[in-house]
Write a protein that holds these residues in place. Structure first.
Motif, short mmCIF file in Angstrom:
data_model
loop_
_atom_site.label_atom_id
_atom_site.label_comp_id
_atom_site.label_asym_id
_atom_site.label_seq_id
_atom_site.Cartn_x
_atom_site.Cartn_y
_atom_site.Cartn_z
N ARG A 92 -12.55 107.79 57.79
CA ARG A 92 -13.64 108.46 57.09
C ARG A 92 -13.35 109.96 56.97
NH1 ARG A 92 -16.14 104.89 60.40
NH2 ARG A 92 -16.46 106.48 62.02
N ASP A 93 -12.53 110.46 57.89
CA ASP A 93 -12.23 111.90 57.92
C ASP A 93 -10.85 112.22 57.36
OD1 ASP A 93 -14.69 112.32 59.17
OD2 ASP A 93 -13.80 111.93 61.14
N TYR A 94 -10.15 111.20 56.89
CA TYR A 94 -8.79 111.42 56.36
C TYR A 94 -8.62 110.56 55.12
CZ TYR A 94 -3.67 111.85 56.27
OH TYR A 94 -2.37 112.10 55.90
N ALA A 95 -8.49 111.22 53.98
CA ALA A 95 -8.36 110.49 52.70
C ALA A 95 -6.94 109.96 52.58
CB ALA A 95 -8.72 111.42 51.55
N LEU A 96 -6.69 108.81 53.19
CA LEU A 96 -5.33 108.28 53.32
C LEU A 96 -4.65 108.08 51.97
CD1 LEU A 96 -3.11 107.22 55.17
CD2 LEU A 96 -4.24 104.97 55.14
N LYS A 97 -5.33 107.44 51.04
CA LYS A 97 -4.72 107.17 49.74
C LYS A 97 -4.34 108.46 49.02
CE LYS A 97 -5.51 104.82 45.32
NZ LYS A 97 -6.46 103.96 44.54
N GLU A 98 -5.26 109.40 49.00
CA GLU A 98 -5.02 110.66 48.31
C GLU A 98 -3.90 111.45 48.97
OE1 GLU A 98 -7.92 109.44 49.08
OE2 GLU A 98 -8.88 109.15 47.13
N GLU A 99 -3.88 111.46 50.29
CA GLU A 99 -2.84 112.20 51.00
C GLU A 99 -1.45 111.61 50.72
OE1 GLU A 99 -2.92 115.04 52.78
OE2 GLU A 99 -5.00 115.22 52.17
N VAL A 100 -1.34 110.29 50.77
CA VAL A 100 -0.06 109.64 50.50
C VAL A 100 0.40 109.93 49.08
CG1 VAL A 100 1.10 107.41 50.21
CG2 VAL A 100 -0.31 107.83 52.23
N MET A 101 -0.52 109.88 48.14
CA MET A 101 -0.15 110.15 46.74
C MET A 101 0.32 111.60 46.56
SD MET A 101 -3.07 107.99 44.66
CE MET A 101 -2.41 108.43 43.05
N HIS A 102 -0.34 112.54 47.23
CA HIS A 102 0.08 113.94 47.16
C HIS A 102 1.48 114.11 47.76
CE1 HIS A 102 -3.28 116.05 45.40
NE2 HIS A 102 -4.14 115.47 46.22
N ILE A 103 1.73 113.42 48.86
CA ILE A 103 3.04 113.51 49.51
C ILE A 103 4.12 112.92 48.63
CG2 ILE A 103 4.41 112.68 51.46
CD1 ILE A 103 1.80 112.87 53.14
N LEU A 104 3.85 111.77 48.04
CA LEU A 104 4.81 111.12 47.14
C LEU A 104 5.19 112.04 45.98
CD1 LEU A 104 3.33 107.49 46.93
CD2 LEU A 104 5.46 108.16 48.04
N SER A 105 4.18 112.60 45.35
CA SER A 105 4.44 113.44 44.17
C SER A 105 5.03 114.78 44.56
CB SER A 105 3.17 113.63 43.36
OG SER A 105 2.15 114.25 44.12
N GLY A 106 4.48 115.41 45.60
CA GLY A 106 4.93 116.74 45.98
C GLY A 106 6.36 116.77 46.45
N SER A 107 6.77 115.76 47.22
CA SER A 107 8.12 115.76 47.78
C SER A 107 9.20 115.66 46.71
CB SER A 107 8.27 114.62 48.78
OG SER A 107 8.04 113.36 48.16
N VAL A 108 8.89 115.04 45.57
CA VAL A 108 9.89 114.90 44.52
C VAL A 108 9.74 115.94 43.41
CG1 VAL A 108 10.23 112.44 44.95
CG2 VAL A 108 8.52 113.16 43.27
N LEU A 109 8.51 116.42 43.18
CA LEU A 109 8.27 117.33 42.06
C LEU A 109 8.32 118.80 42.45
CD1 LEU A 109 5.31 115.49 40.26
CD2 LEU A 109 7.75 115.43 39.66
N LEU A 110 8.07 119.12 43.72
CA LEU A 110 7.95 120.51 44.13
C LEU A 110 9.16 121.03 44.91
CD1 LEU A 110 4.18 120.54 45.24
CD2 LEU A 110 5.17 121.11 43.00
#
Length: 251
Positions: free
Chosen positions: A136-154
């Protein structure tokens, strides 16, 4: 598996906070007492965090210096070497969740070794508490998606391509990996890597409606030390753990 200490602490926090909530509603406990308890609990978590060895921190700094690692807002990323033609490509990417309370820099040695084998590794940032008490205190789906995109795009070196992703974790981090795949990413991520794990996620802390065994076409790699005293002490969880995992495959 979450370690015995981590599992006990997680359940202790969960049930004590639940009990306090009920008491507050029924007995009229002043809000300032609840706030006082929350502050005490926060300081307890901060005081029990485990820092990385100096050698691991230095390794991360060295890898950043040569452009093979990068500290981002949501994760530390360890990149494979460029291909001979200069392309930024990895056959596999791995999100590796740390154990509760452990500094993510502690995973620099294993992440570096994996990156040398051609795997792009992202170690999530769970600061400041380094602890996910419940989803409830950790948006797991959103965090994983940010990590997936950030690690390859940034990446400072350019945009990376990754053929296939896996999610894994150490101890309690393995529980996050399991729930991420079963709850959110089973259609796109088909591999789970569990390091120091021999128990299945607690449904109160990490709600899930199905297990890895119920999830189609997902495979799991479980790596445990034969002399790991904590793993040896988790004999009571082994049966449930194996019953929840994908069937073993014969090579």
């Amino acid at each position: 598996g979450v370690t015995t200490a981590t599992s006990t602490a997680s359940l202790y926090i969960y049930y004590n906070m639940l009990a306090l909530g009920i008491l507050a509603l029924t007995a009229g406990i002043p809000c300032f007492l609840l706030r006082k308890y929350a502050i005490k609990l926060t300081h307890s978590l901060l005081d029990n965090r485990q820092e990385a060895f100096k050698s691991a921190r230095n390794l991360l700094v060295d890898r950043i210096g040569i452009g093979r690692s990068q500290r981002m807002k949501r994760c530390d990323v360890y990149y494979p070497a460029k291909s001979e033609d200069g392309k930024l490509h990895a056959q596999c990417g791995l999100i590796l969740y740390p154990r509760s309370l452990v500094d993510r820099a502690a995973y620099a040695p294993i992440a570096t070794r994996l990156s040398e084998l051609g795997i792009l590794v992202a170690v999530p940032n769970l600061e400041p508490y380094r602890f996910v008490g419940n989803l409830r205190d950790y948006a797991l789906k959103e965090e994983v998606m940010h990590i997936l995109s950030g690690s390859v795009l940034l990446s400072k070196s350019g945009v990376w391509t990754v053929d296939e992703w896996a999610i894994g974790g150490h101890s309690a981090g393995g529980h996050l990996a399991i729930v991420a795949v079963t709850n959110e990413f089973s259609s796109t991520i088909k591999k789970v890597v569990l390091y120091g794990v021999l128990s299945y996620p607690n449904r109160h802390l990490y709600p899930h409606t199905r297990t890895l065994r119920d999830t189609n076409a997902v495979s799991a790699l479980v790596v445990n030390g034969s002399n790991d005293g904590i793993i040896k002490g988790m004999a009571n969880t082994v049966e449930k753990f194996h019953a929840s995992m994908p069937p073993k495959r014969c090579n």
